[in-house]
Scaffold this motif. Structure first.
Motif, PDB file in Angstrom:
ATOM      1  N   LEU A 295       4.870  17.978 -80.109  1.00 25.15           N
ATOM      2  CA  LEU A 295       6.096  18.036 -79.318  1.00 25.15           C
ATOM      3  C   LEU A 295       7.219  18.622 -80.169  1.00 25.15           C
ATOM      4  O   LEU A 295       7.464  18.152 -81.277  1.00 25.15           O
ATOM      5  CB  LEU A 295       6.523  16.635 -78.884  1.00 25.15           C
ATOM      6  CG  LEU A 295       5.568  15.804 -78.023  1.00 25.15           C
ATOM      7  CD1 LEU A 295       6.044  14.349 -77.995  1.00 25.15           C
ATOM      8  CD2 LEU A 295       5.506  16.359 -76.608  1.00 25.15           C
ATOM      9  N   ASP A 296       7.909  19.638 -79.651  1.00 28.03           N
ATOM     10  CA  ASP A 296       9.138  20.132 -80.276  1.00 28.03           C
ATOM     11  C   ASP A 296      10.278  19.600 -79.415  1.00 28.03           C
ATOM     12  O   ASP A 296      10.589  20.158 -78.358  1.00 28.03           O
ATOM     13  CB  ASP A 296       9.136  21.656 -80.330  1.00 28.03           C
ATOM     14  CG  ASP A 296      10.356  22.209 -81.059  1.00 28.03           C
ATOM     15  OD1 ASP A 296      11.163  21.399 -81.558  1.00 28.03           O
ATOM     16  OD2 ASP A 296      10.500  23.445 -81.129  1.00 28.03           O
ATOM     17  N   PRO A 301      16.092  27.549 -78.158  1.00 23.90           N
ATOM     18  CA  PRO A 301      15.487  28.812 -77.710  1.00 23.90           C
ATOM     19  C   PRO A 301      14.125  29.107 -78.319  1.00 23.90           C
ATOM     20  O   PRO A 301      13.625  30.216 -78.207  1.00 23.90           O
ATOM     21  CB  PRO A 301      16.529  29.854 -78.127  1.00 23.90           C
ATOM     22  CG  PRO A 301      17.229  29.246 -79.281  1.00 23.90           C
ATOM     23  CD  PRO A 301      17.244  27.766 -79.048  1.00 23.90           C
ATOM     24  N   GLY A 302      13.498  28.145 -79.017  1.00 20.40           N
ATOM     25  CA  GLY A 302      12.086  28.305 -79.369  1.00 20.40           C
ATOM     26  C   GLY A 302      11.776  28.834 -80.741  1.00 20.40           C
ATOM     27  O   GLY A 302      10.695  29.394 -80.944  1.00 20.40           O
ATOM     28  N   ALA A 303      12.655  28.632 -81.731  1.00 24.69           N
ATOM     29  CA  ALA A 303      12.381  29.148 -83.076  1.00 24.69           C
ATOM     30  C   ALA A 303      11.114  28.531 -83.657  1.00 24.69           C
ATOM     31  O   ALA A 303      10.252  29.235 -84.194  1.00 24.69           O
ATOM     32  CB  ALA A 303      13.569  28.869 -84.000  1.00 24.69           C
ATOM     33  N   LEU A 304      10.981  27.210 -83.553  1.00 25.38           N
ATOM     34  CA  LEU A 304       9.776  26.551 -84.076  1.00 25.38           C
ATOM     35  C   LEU A 304       8.574  26.818 -83.187  1.00 25.38           C
ATOM     36  O   LEU A 304       7.453  26.987 -83.676  1.00 25.38           O
ATOM     37  CB  LEU A 304      10.024  25.047 -84.206  1.00 25.38           C
ATOM     38  CG  LEU A 304       8.853  24.220 -84.755  1.00 25.38           C
ATOM     39  CD1 LEU A 304       8.511  24.650 -86.183  1.00 25.38           C
ATOM     40  CD2 LEU A 304       9.175  22.732 -84.700  1.00 25.38           C
ATOM     41  N   LEU A 305       8.790  26.861 -81.876  1.00 28.00           N
ATOM     42  CA  LEU A 305       7.671  27.095 -80.949  1.00 28.00           C
ATOM     43  C   LEU A 305       6.961  28.405 -81.251  1.00 28.00           C
ATOM     44  O   LEU A 305       5.724  28.491 -81.178  1.00 28.00           O
ATOM     45  CB  LEU A 305       8.179  27.103 -79.503  1.00 28.00           C
ATOM     46  CG  LEU A 305       8.696  25.779 -78.942  1.00 28.00           C
ATOM     47  CD1 LEU A 305       9.293  25.998 -77.555  1.00 28.00           C
ATOM     48  CD2 LEU A 305       7.585  24.748 -78.885  1.00 28.00           C
ATOM     49  N   LEU A 369      11.957  16.597 -84.483  1.00 28.82           N
ATOM     50  CA  LEU A 369      13.383  16.627 -84.174  1.00 28.82           C
ATOM     51  C   LEU A 369      14.047  17.460 -85.268  1.00 28.82           C
ATOM     52  O   LEU A 369      14.542  16.936 -86.260  1.00 28.82           O
ATOM     53  CB  LEU A 369      13.960  15.206 -84.152  1.00 28.82           C
ATOM     54  CG  LEU A 369      13.486  14.286 -83.016  1.00 28.82           C
ATOM     55  CD1 LEU A 369      13.748  12.833 -83.360  1.00 28.82           C
ATOM     56  CD2 LEU A 369      14.169  14.655 -81.704  1.00 28.82           C
ATOM     57  N   MET A 370      14.029  18.767 -85.103  1.00 30.39           N
ATOM     58  CA  MET A 370      14.540  19.664 -86.131  1.00 30.39           C
ATOM     59  C   MET A 370      15.985  20.025 -85.815  1.00 30.39           C
ATOM     60  O   MET A 370      16.260  20.750 -84.861  1.00 30.39           O
ATOM     61  CB  MET A 370      13.672  20.935 -86.218  1.00 30.39           C
ATOM     62  CG  MET A 370      14.017  21.846 -87.386  1.00 30.39           C
ATOM     63  SD  MET A 370      12.827  23.201 -87.621  1.00 30.39           S
ATOM     64  CE  MET A 370      13.307  24.295 -86.265  1.00 30.39           C
ATOM     65  N   GLU A 371      16.914  19.486 -86.633  1.00 31.88           N
ATOM     66  CA  GLU A 371      18.350  19.720 -86.445  1.00 31.88           C
ATOM     67  C   GLU A 371      18.776  19.323 -85.028  1.00 31.88           C
ATOM     68  O   GLU A 371      19.471  20.074 -84.339  1.00 31.88           O
ATOM     69  CB  GLU A 371      18.698  21.180 -86.738  1.00 31.88           C
ATOM     70  CG  GLU A 371      18.275  21.657 -88.108  1.00 31.88           C
ATOM     71  CD  GLU A 371      18.919  20.882 -89.249  1.00 31.88           C
ATOM     72  OE1 GLU A 371      20.096  21.111 -89.536  1.00 31.88           O
ATOM     73  OE2 GLU A 371      18.206  20.038 -89.863  1.00 31.88           O
ATOM     74  N   VAL A 372      18.381  18.123 -84.623  1.00 28.24           N
ATOM     75  CA  VAL A 372      18.652  17.638 -83.271  1.00 28.24           C
ATOM     76  C   VAL A 372      19.548  16.403 -83.287  1.00 28.24           C
ATOM     77  O   VAL A 372      20.526  16.328 -82.536  1.00 28.24           O
ATOM     78  CB  VAL A 372      17.333  17.324 -82.526  1.00 28.24           C
ATOM     79  CG1 VAL A 372      17.610  16.574 -81.218  1.00 28.24           C
ATOM     80  CG2 VAL A 372      16.570  18.605 -82.239  1.00 28.24           C
TER      81      VAL A 372
END
Length: 486
Positions: A295-296, A301-305, A369-372
């Motif tokens: 889960l992202d 806008p999907g940088a990790l995805l 949870l990246m920079e969230v």
């Protein structure tokens, strides 16, 4: 043509696990233009070298690319298909062989050594004869920003007649400590760039291949325009589309231009951006966890995805965001409408607020949870903790957030200012550690804290990262079981 890969990692013979090629055997593969062989000239606990030898059949090579249309090739004279350097000098043919022979290693996969595949190891790569249009200087310009120490020795036209000058070939040696997957992807992209004459017709799908192999480094590379143009055989339309997609990645990955990320790029223009290093750290943590369903959370806008979808180890990838517009941008960035059905079925984009329980998010191997969290109002953090750690409860949770103490290192960032205008708070290292302790104790996780970026001796690294792992069966939630490493 020949490529050797050497490591001094102990035990060095683990290189065989990473390449999925046993050191005691010779491995052979059929190629459209001949055959490839993998063997180990040396393999012991201290040093291990794997060699890839590509044996090109000149007669089979003559059929490659005939009638395929445009493309830069050096064999334009009448006998060029029969009299050329292709069987001897490294070129795009070697790049194609890499993709076939070391397929799992290029993806960063290793069934037997997954942790090692995710870790940087000491490497030395050598291509003794590389066709290099632009010479040793260009070789250094494209490889050095990626963390390599580059030795590119020009090969003379004739050693017995030095007055004749240098040939178009170099003896290339790269030394560094990198993930093997990154090293192989650097070669996969940059060998044909230096050769500047692909042996096959360049179609639009080459853009996807380039961006997939260049994920995590190409968008920030100082020579990306040269790399894109040459990799795509100087086809302007394709190069323009690739550059536009790379620019969109940068805009999505970085905060606004008046934020601290812009200052970082100005201060260290040849260093990987903090956004890139953060993403690589998250990917390394996911790889080490062994997760396949991810889960992202708050994907934006999907940088990790885009990095996750390029790795086939992830069989199910879910991106969630409260913003419908962000999900639309993510779908556009991932080009979901153009992906093959099997690839498209791996990805789901769901609108969801992280402060509310969502049954769809339960049962996944890992959540990110990246920079969230710093975008959530502090009074709403308990609701996020309950929804993510209590209800969804992934086996692994990776969290990144700014280190407020490091802000003093950013010129122009005033006292009390945050790095991004939408941040609701930014924590010191102690504050983040206290939050990690509390969440781990409350929801039955153990956790480890790491830094991302250069670790300043006084104020610490710019980004803080925590990896939460569920405690084994039999542990009672709320007992305080944790292993927080600071």
């Amino acid at each position: 043509m020949l490529l050797t890969l050497t490591t001094t990692h102990r035990p060095a013979t683990d290189l065989g696990y990473l390449l999925a090629k046993h050191p005691d055997r010779i491995h052979s593969f059929e190629l459209p233009v001949g055959a490839a062989h993998v063997f180990y000239p040396e393999a012991d606990e201290q040093h291990c070298t794997a060699a890839l030898l590509v044996d090109v059949d000149p007669l089979r090579l003559t059929g490659e690319g005939r009638g395929r249309g445009r493309g830069r090739t050096p064999e334009s004279f009448s006998l060029g298909q029969y009299v050329n350097d292709r069987p001897y000098a490294a070129s795009s043919l070697l790049s194609s062989a890499l993709a076939k022979v070391f397929r799992s290693a290029l993806r960063g996969e290793s069934r037997d050594r997954p942790e090692l595949a995710a870790a940087p190891i000491p490497l030395q790569l050598r291509v003794p004869v590389l066709r290099c249009r632009g010479g040793a200087n260009l070789a250094a310009r494209v490889f050095a920003p990626l963390g390599w120490a580059v030795t590119a020795a020009p090969i003379p036209l004739d050693e017995t007649h030095p007055q004749w000058g240098e040939s178009r070939y170099v003896d290339l040696t790269l030394t560094g400590t990198l993930r093997l997957a990154d090293a192989l992807n650097h070669l996969y992209v940059l060998l044909p760039v230096l050769d500047d004459a692909k042996h096959y017709w360049v179609a639009p799908d080459e853009i996807d291949k380039l961006l997939r192999a260049g994920a995590g480094w190409l968008a920030d590379h100082p020579e990306r325009a040269v790399i894109v143009r040459r990799y795509l055989a100087h086809r302007r339309a394709l190069a323009g589309e690739a550059m536009a997609r790379l620019a969109a990645q940068q805009l999505a990955d970085e905060p606004p231009v008046d934020s601290v990320a812009e200052v970082e790029r100005e201060q260290a223009p040849r260093q990987p951006s903090l956004a890139l290093r953060r993403r690589e750290a998250v990917l390394a943590a996911l790889t080490a966890s062994g997760a396949t369903r991810v889960l992202d959370l708050g994907c934006g806008p999907g940088a990790l995805l885009s990095a996750l979808i390029g790795d086939r180890r992830y069989t199910e990838i879910v991106g969630t965001d409260v913003s419908h517009q962000a999900l639309t941008l993510a779908a556009r960035r991932l080009r979901l409408d153009r992906l093959p059905e099997r690839q498209r079925d791996r990805v789901r984009l769901w609108q969801s607020a992280l402060t509310y329980r969502d049954d769809r998010l339960r049962g996944y191997d890992a959540g990110v949870l990246m920079e969230v969290i710093e975008h959530v109002d502090p009074p709403r953090l308990p609701a996020l903790e309950d929804a993510v750690f209590g209800h969804a409860r992934p086996a692994t949770v990776v969290v990144t957030t700014p280190n407020a103490e490091h802000n003093v290192r950013y010129e122009g960032l005033g006292a009390g200012q945050f790095r991004h205008p939408d941040h609701r708070f930014e924590w010191t290292r102690v504050e983040f550690a206290d939050w990690v302790d509390r969440v781990a104790a409350a929801y039955g996780y153990v956790a480890e804290i790491r830094g991302v970026g250069d670790d300043d001796s006084e104020v610490g690294p710019p980004t803080q990262l925590a990896v939460f792992r569920t405690v084994g069966t039999g542990t009672t939630v709320g007992t305080g079981t944790r292993e927080v490493a600071r």
